[in-house]
Design a protein around this motif. Structure first.
Motif, mmCIF file in Angstrom:
data_model
loop_
_atom_site.group_PDB
_atom_site.id
_atom_site.type_symbol
_atom_site.label_atom_id
_atom_site.label_comp_id
_atom_site.label_asym_id
_atom_site.label_seq_id
_atom_site.Cartn_x
_atom_site.Cartn_y
_atom_site.Cartn_z
ATOM 1 N N ASN A 1 0.847 -1.190 0.000
ATOM 2 C CA ASN A 1 0.000 0.000 0.000
ATOM 3 C C ASN A 1 0.888 1.247 0.000
ATOM 4 O O ASN A 1 0.994 1.956 1.003
ATOM 5 N N LEU A 2 1.529 1.483 -1.118
ATOM 6 C CA LEU A 2 2.419 2.635 -1.232
ATOM 7 C C LEU A 2 1.639 3.847 -1.716
ATOM 8 O O LEU A 2 0.780 3.742 -2.600
ATOM 9 N N PRO A 3 1.923 5.023 -1.179
ATOM 10 C CA PRO A 3 1.240 6.239 -1.650
ATOM 11 C C PRO A 3 1.809 6.709 -2.982
ATOM 12 O O PRO A 3 2.850 6.237 -3.443
ATOM 13 N N GLN A 4 1.138 7.658 -3.573
ATOM 14 C CA GLN A 4 1.589 8.201 -4.844
ATOM 15 C C GLN A 4 2.674 9.244 -4.613
ATOM 16 O O GLN A 4 2.741 9.878 -3.555
ATOM 17 N N LEU A 5 3.483 9.407 -5.627
ATOM 18 C CA LEU A 5 4.536 10.414 -5.555
ATOM 19 C C LEU A 5 3.937 11.800 -5.385
ATOM 20 O O LEU A 5 2.929 12.138 -6.033
ATOM 21 N N GLY A 6 4.540 12.577 -4.503
ATOM 22 C CA GLY A 6 4.093 13.949 -4.299
ATOM 23 C C GLY A 6 3.033 14.126 -3.239
ATOM 24 O O GLY A 6 2.741 15.264 -2.843
ATOM 25 N N GLU A 7 2.422 13.033 -2.759
ATOM 26 C CA GLU A 7 1.408 13.165 -1.720
ATOM 27 C C GLU A 7 2.036 13.659 -0.423
ATOM 28 O O GLU A 7 3.171 13.325 -0.092
#
Length: 457
Positions: free
Chosen positions: A420-426
């Motif tokens: 469950n990795l977040p998106q880049l820039g979040e």
């Protein structure tokens, strides 16, 4: 010794005992008792050095006084050895009886206990004959004692006479070491609720609580590929948009080729012209000797022109910048770059793998706590209910001034949940956990910090 002299010595000893006994009963403090017992006993019995020791609650064996010394040096080698010796004698069977210990006896005991590495050190400052004189409480428990050292052995008459003096010391000792805590403890026993409330409050105050610190977090690429300007020029167009997924080898941007194409055409014409000159010189060389001399010079010029042409073609090929890996293109906007001059090596954009991300954490200096590598934390994304677990991998040692004019440390953390990795820039809030501290410190840490900043203490 003749009988008359023995009798005279005994009479003088008894007289000294009576005088000492009267003076002993006038002692009012342990300090006076220690000075008197270690120094004035010499009037009755000759010795080299005397010590008074006491067994204190929560402290253990404590040297109270030493003969001939106003203040005892507890760190002296002989005194440290004596403390260890007292602790050993206290555990022995005759600890509550007056008895003599010699260097030879100590050596035999140590050899029996540790035949391979016996502790046989006896301080050079102290003679090798020790007389142990215990002092007991009303329960017949060992609470202290006197120790005498001298160069010759203690004879039975000496021990007998000293035993009478120790009886006087014992009486005064009982009066001076009376426990004053028993009545208070007895009163507390009558109020169990008070004890319970006190223990409860202490348990709450010292309950272990984990320190934590709040900071700002931004999801950043891990090991991104930097796309820098390969040459000086002007960016003509972008083939991709910010945040777009690209594949390896895909065109990213194009640098204006006008000057490059012109340079290629000029280099190509120079090359063709020099090539024609070379053919002419070779043809004329059959008849003209001077033409043959010019052939090597023209060949060298042809090589130079060929190198210039290759270099111009290479620059022209670099005008089309492609992606070395598959990933997401990260840059601000096309309008900031199109038509703008660039320098060689200037960073234009970044290509990052969306599955290789890390968390950049910013913690203000005023909120910092002691942290270490692998400390755990939680990342709370803006607009999300669930948090993501993280673990610190680098610490910030040099504080920097952030764009919001706040001095802060920059740290990096890895996401432990790889599914469950977040998106880049979040972005979001990060909570990092430190060491366990008492609850009272956890509650008063900020007020104390503000108090110190205000008063400067």
């Amino acid at each position: 010794m003749p009988d008359n002299e023995k009798m005279q010595t005994q009479i003088e000893g008894l007289a000294t005992l009576l005088v000492l006994d009267e003076e002993i009963r006038k002692l009012t403090t342990i300090r006076e008792f220690g000075f008197f017992s270690t120094n004035e006993t010499h009037r009755l019995l000759p010795y080299h050095t005397a010590y008074l020791w006491q067994l204190k609650e929560f402290i253990g064996t404590h040297l109270v006084a030493q003969s001939g010394t106003a203040e005892i040096d507890i760190h002296a080698t002989a005194n440290q050895w004596l403390l260890n010796k007292i602790n050993k004698i206290r555990l022995s069977t005759p600890a509550r009886e007056i008895h003599q210990i010699t260097f030879e006896q100590s050596l035999e005991e140590n050899l029996a206990a540790n035949p391979e590495s016996p502790d046989v050190e006896w301080p050079e400052e102290l003679p090798h004959y020790l007389l142990w004189c215990p002092l007991l409480n009303k329960s017949n428990q060992l609470t202290g004692g006197l120790i005498f050292f001298r160069e010759v052995a203690f004879e039975e008459p000496d021990v007998k006479m000293l035993r009478w003096l120790i009886a006087s010391f014992q009486y005064t000792w009982l009066q001076l070491v009376k426990s004053k805590k028993i009545p208070h403890w007895t009163k507390l026993k009558e109020k169990p609720y008070f004890i319970g409330a006190t223990l409860l409050i202490l348990g709450i105050i010292f309950f272990p609580t984990r320190l934590s610190v709040i900071g700002d977090g931004t999801v950043a690429p891990k090991s991104p590929v930097l796309i820098n300007a390969p040459m000086q020029g002007v960016i003509k167009s972008f083939a991709v948009s910010p945040g777009e997924l690209v594949k390896a080898g895909q065109l990213l941007l194009t640098i204006d080729k006008t000057d490059l194409q012109a340079a290629v055409e000029v280099s190509k014409k120079d090359f063709l012209l020099t090539q024609a000159k070379l053919r002419t010189a070779i043809n004329e060389g059959f008849d003209n000797k001077n033409s043959r001399v010019e052939i090597p010079i023209i060949q060298a010029q042809l090589a130079i022109d060929k190198a210039n042409l290759d270099y111009s073609n290479e620059l022209l090929a670099k005008a089309d910048v492609t992606s070395p890996i598959s990933g997401i293109v990260i840059f601000d906007s096309k309008e900031d770059w199109v038509g703008q001059p660039i320098r060689t090596g200037e960073r234009i954009l970044i290509v990052a793998d969306p599955k290789q991300v890390e968390l950049k954490v910013i913690i203000p200096v005023t909120s910092s706590i002691e942290l270490s590598i692998d400390d755990k934390g939680q990342f709370f994304l803006f607009g999300h209910l669930n948090s993501l677990p993280v673990r610190l991998k680098t610490l910030g040692y040099n504080a920097k001034l952030m764009p919001n004019k706040v001095l802060a440390y920059q740290l990096k953390a890895d996401f432990t949940d790889l599914e469950n990795l977040p998106q880049l820039g979040e972005q979001g809030t990060v909570k990092i956990y430190g060491n366990y501290v008492p609850l009272i410190y956890y509650v008063l840490r900020r007020p104390l910090q503000a108090f110190r900043q205000t008063l400067g203490i």
